[in-house]
Design an enzyme around this catalytic site. Structure first.
Site, PDB file in Angstrom:
ATOM      1  N   LYS A   1       0.864  -1.177   0.000  1.00  0.00           N
ATOM      2  CA  LYS A   1       0.000   0.000   0.000  1.00  0.00           C
ATOM      3  C   LYS A   1       0.899   1.224   0.000  1.00  0.00           C
ATOM      4  CE  LYS A   1      -2.016  -1.415   3.664  1.00  0.00           C
ATOM      5  NZ  LYS A   1      -3.144  -1.405   4.609  1.00  0.00           N
ATOM      6  N   ARG A   2       0.297   2.389  -0.149  1.00  0.00           N
ATOM      7  CA  ARG A   2       1.052   3.627  -0.079  1.00  0.00           C
ATOM      8  C   ARG A   2       1.847   3.684   1.221  1.00  0.00           C
ATOM      9  NH1 ARG A   2      -0.934   8.676   1.580  1.00  0.00           N
ATOM     10  NH2 ARG A   2      -2.977   7.695   1.849  1.00  0.00           N
TER      11      ARG A   2
ATOM     12  N   LYS B   1      -9.307  -7.046  -1.229  1.00  0.00           N
ATOM     13  CA  LYS B   1      -8.718  -7.864  -2.297  1.00  0.00           C
ATOM     14  C   LYS B   1      -7.989  -9.072  -1.702  1.00  0.00           C
ATOM     15  CE  LYS B   1      -8.141  -3.515  -4.649  1.00  0.00           C
ATOM     16  NZ  LYS B   1      -7.204  -2.402  -4.840  1.00  0.00           N
TER      17      LYS B   1
END
Length: 851
Positions: A566-567, A678
């Site tokens: 992720k970021r 996800k």
């Protein structure tokens, strides 16, 4: 025109297919060859893999365009209500594979390509990821477009066609290095330029008041410069429908690209200066805003795409309606976070200045049209722009914002007389040494609906971040928990698991994810569990091969794949995961024979170019990996991998291979998250805090199938209020102290003991995201993870249940809720006509006007 004539031994009707729309294998084969020869200008003797990819892309695009044109025509003829999604980001991912899946052509085309001596997988790899987003915000927008088309909702996405998207990340000596993401260097076969729909966007200058023929006061904006917006349409197909909606992205160009006077005078730089300045607006996604020039460019970007989009919408509306009086009945505009919030002022400007509506009418229509999604609780992410910058760049909009604010605060003072503090807190203009325009406040005042993106997030918006607005207008607030499309995130990225599920329950789950619950009945079937395990292992083997190819690190597919992608941001706490790795490493160093479950720690994500602490966290992760991966005492039990340039395509490799999903943000900081969904859909178990959509994932999957740790959002708030002292945790926890000391002593930075001093000091003397408070709970929870994974059959049961219970987290469900509760939008079915040779000619009945 070429024709396909089917065998006709029994005098059945002869079927003729158009080479550009036909779906039979024979037609697709010939179209593939024709596109290579006539469009690429290549034959097999000189064609590259990229040539073959582009030829195949145009074959697929032809079939999309057939549906696209019919979709647009139907919308016009049936006078539909159109959903317009305004977003600064659209992280679409590669188009070819997704379009093949949605058209139902993947297996057929795969066979055709193989018969041609090629590999579809190799051709798919030729496509560049369009880097038009930074993370969850942009990917959510892409999932929403997929669901809108799948649900047959008339819709259009609007954004910017960034020439250089989010930077391409490489890792050099453990550091993030940003290089340009030139995703358009080979062109883009999926987009359709629409220069005939060009619009003009004004910037700078001043305003002048005048009186119209009726004596009413009007304002004229005299700009310093005008930028041209050129739309490029990308067709976005639904799954198993004929609906293909447009994603319209704007490219900026100069109104006068070349100054002949300057050129003839020998001033060659000035001759093209306007072209360069104007095109800069759509050059790069999120330019660094640490400088005044960067901030001005970001505001110019936001206004550019918003103005171009709203002008386009008004033009479309007036083609089929005599006035703007019913604009809100035919258009719903969703603002994806605060980036497009300037739409409130711009829509008013267009109504007032360009179309001569009175204020009350314009405001009523505008407010009924606009809806605002908030994506963050972090104060620094709620955009503010200085009044000085607004006055210089958008002088007319500043006047309008002041007027909107004046009228709004007059109402507030009427509703709450004497409460000047409330008016100050609610004001769109923030007073101070430098006055600021609060864009979230502008969006709240100018929209009829405001929503958060997870249950906790929405509650915190109402109780904290936007508390005063929720007090004024409780009826405006909604929760719309995010979702993701199962077409890309399961069917395309995890085809083996998707096939297994379909064999058991049919394929209806791909359009109704609630049907996934049907696989729960297979939970006691040992053969099914074995198949599930084998598919997971194959996915892990494929990711291990990718890691070896990209990072030259050997990882064990039988180890637990512990993943955090992720970021990179402090609140997401990648450095808490790093402390866990160091703790395990310290245990091994104390006792090389310690019983440590083999784990592969996989990280990925980008840090904003100006975010120094986030970039240092990336360096720390890589530095820890350098030591741990090579230490003979570890004996391969721990491996640390940072995969560079995390994007949609890399996510498609990672999510199906993950065993453990790290969702460890500080409670109350993550709005929702979509990576968590996800992972869970693909059978990964979650270790996480009660933050964002983690709460709802845990509720759906069952608490027994979720590894929970850490402070709650309320406990975080209470601890800070009492006076949080992170150093006390360090001093009273030997393992925590040992982990931090190993960083501070330079064990991971030989020759530069102070390299990670900013991280250590931040943790010991501030720790704004409460890592040290949550450290022991996290370590203990990870012990539970290790214990659970040792019983692989029991783990597999938990994984199956996670996947089976993720029906709620389809973006189809989210979009259905928007349609019913906010947009008042209904499906419109698109019917394709059978191809007929007689109708395959142009028959224009209206003369073309000469310009």
């Amino acid at each position: 025109m070429n024709k396909v004539i089917s065998p006709n031994p029994d005098n059945t009707p002869i079927k003729v297919e158009d080479d550009r729309t036909g779906m039979s294998s024979e037609t697709l084969k010939r179209a593939f060859a024709d596109q290579l020869f006539y469009l690429q200008g290549k034959d097999q003797s000189i064609a590259t893999l990229n040539d073959y990819y582009r030829a195949l892309a145009y074959v697929v695009r032809d079939r999309l365009v057939h549906r696209f044109i019919k979709t647009i025509r139907t919308y016009s003829e049936e006078n539909v209500k159109l959903v317009c999604y305004l977003s600064a980001e659209f992280l679409m991912g590669r188009h070819l594979g997704n379009n093949l899946v949605n058209l139902g052509l993947f297996e057929k085309v795969e066979k055709i390509v193989e018969e041609s001596g090629l590999s579809l997988e190799e051709l798919l790899e030729q496509e560049q990821d369009p880097g038009l987003g930074n993370g969850g915000l942009g990917r959510l927008a892409a999932c929403f477009l997929d669901s809108l088309a799948t649900l047959e909702i008339p819709a259009i996405g609007y954004g910017i066609r960034y020439e250089f998207g989010i930077f391409h990340q490489i890792i050099q000596d453990g550091w993030q290095v940003e290089i340009p993401d030139n995703w358009l260097r080979f062109g883009n076969p999926w987009e359709i330029p629409r220069p005939e729909d060009t619009v003009e966007v004004k910037l700078g200058g001043h305003t002048e008041m005048f009186h119209d023929t009726n004596g009413n006061s009007r304002w004229c904006w005299i700009p310093d410069r005008t930028v041209i917006g050129i739309p490029h349409d990308t067709p976005v197909p639904g799954y198993q429908t004929n609906t293909v909606n447009p994603l319209r992205l704007w490219k900026a160009e100069a109104s006068e690209a070349f100054n002949f006077d300057a050129f003839n005078a020998g001033n060659y730089d000035r001759a093209v200066a306007e072209k360069i300045n104007s095109e800069t607006i759509s050059k790069v996604l999120y330019p660094n805003d640490n400088t005044p020039q960067g901030r001005e460019l970001r505001l110019a970007q936001q206004y550019f795409f918003v103005s171009a989009s709203l002008q386009d919408l008004i033009r479309l509306h007036l083609r089929t309606h005599p006035s703007l009086e019913n604009f809100h009945e035919r258009v719903a505009i969703q603002l994806n976070d605060t980036h497009p919030a300037i739409a409130v002022a711009e829509l008013m400007r267009l109504f007032l200045d360009e179309h001569n509506l009175d204020w009350e009418t314009a405001w009523s229509i505008s407010e009924k049209t606009l809806c605002y999604t908030n994506h963050t609780l972090l104060p620094e992410a709620l955009e503010r722009w200085s009044v000085k910058l607004f006055k210089r760049l958008l002088p007319r909009h500043l006047e309008l914002i002041y007027e909107i604010n004046f009228r709004f605060l007059e109402d507030v003072r009427t509703w709450f007389p004497g409460d000047d503090e409330l008016a100050r807190r609610l004001s769109i203009i923030e007073e101070g040494p430098e006055k600021q325009v609060r864009m979230a406040h502008l969006a709240c005042v100018g929209s009829h609906a405001i929503n958060g993106v997870a249950a906790l997030h929405t509650e915190l918006l109402k109780s904290q971040t936007l508390r005063d607005f929720a007090r004024l207008w409780p009826e405006k607030f909604f929760n719309k928990t995010n979702g993701v499309t199962p077409r890309r995130w399961m069917l395309l990225s995890n085809p083996k698991l998707s096939q297994l599920i379909t064999e058991k329950i049919g394929d209806g789950w791909l359009k109704n994810l609630d049907q996934l619950s049907g696989i729960e009945k297979c939970i006691d079937d040992q053969a099914f569990r074995n198949q599930w395990q084998e598919i997971k292992r194959q996915n892990k083997q494929e990711l291990a091969a990718y890691i070896k190819a990209k990072r030259d690190i050997d990882v064990n597919p039988d180890s637990l794949f512990d993943v955090q992608v992720k970021r990179i941001h402090e609140y997401k706490r990648q450095h808490l995961a790093a402390l866990h790795i160091i703790t395990l490493y310290n245990r091994i160093k104390r006792n090389p024979d310690a019983d440590i479950l083999p784990r592969t720690f996989i990280f990925g994500g980008k840090a904003a170019p100006g975010y120094i602490m986030a970039k240092l966290i990336i360096k720390l992760i890589n530095a820890v990996g350098e030591v741990v991966n090579k230490d003979p005492d570890v004996r391969g039990r721990l491996k640390v991998v940072f995969l560079p340039n995390f994007n949609v395509s890399l996510g498609e490799r990672i999510y199906p291979a993950a065993d453990l999903s790290e969702q460890i943000s500080t409670a109350g900081k993550e709005a929702s998250g979509t990576g968590n969904m996800k992972f869970a859909m693909n059978g990964a178990l979650t270790i996480g805090t009660l933050d964002g959509a983690n709460i709802e994932i845990r509720e759906e999957a069952g608490a027994e199938n979720f590894f929970l740790f850490g402070l709650t959002a309320q406990e975080v708030q209470d601890l800070k209020a009492k006076g949080y002292n992170p150093r006390s945790y360090y001093e009273n926890n030997p393992e925590l102290r040992a982990a931090i000391d190993r960083i501070a002593n330079g064990d991971f930075s030989p020759g530069d003991r102070d390299r990670f001093k900013p991280i250590v000091d931040n943790l010991l003397y501030g720790d704004p995201f409460m890592l040290l408070a949550d450290y022991q709970a996290y370590i203990d929870c990870q012990q539970e993870v290790s214990k659970a994974y040792r019983d692989l059959d029991s783990w597999t049961r938990m994984a199956i249940l996670n996947s089976a219970r993720m029906g709620k987290f389809s973006s189809d469900r989210t979009i259905n809720e928007y349609c019913q509760e906010i947009w008042d939008a209904t499906p419109v079915k698109i019917e394709l006509e059978e191809y007929s040779q007689e109708e395959a000619t142009l028959k224009r009945s209206v003369k073309i006007k000469m310009r």
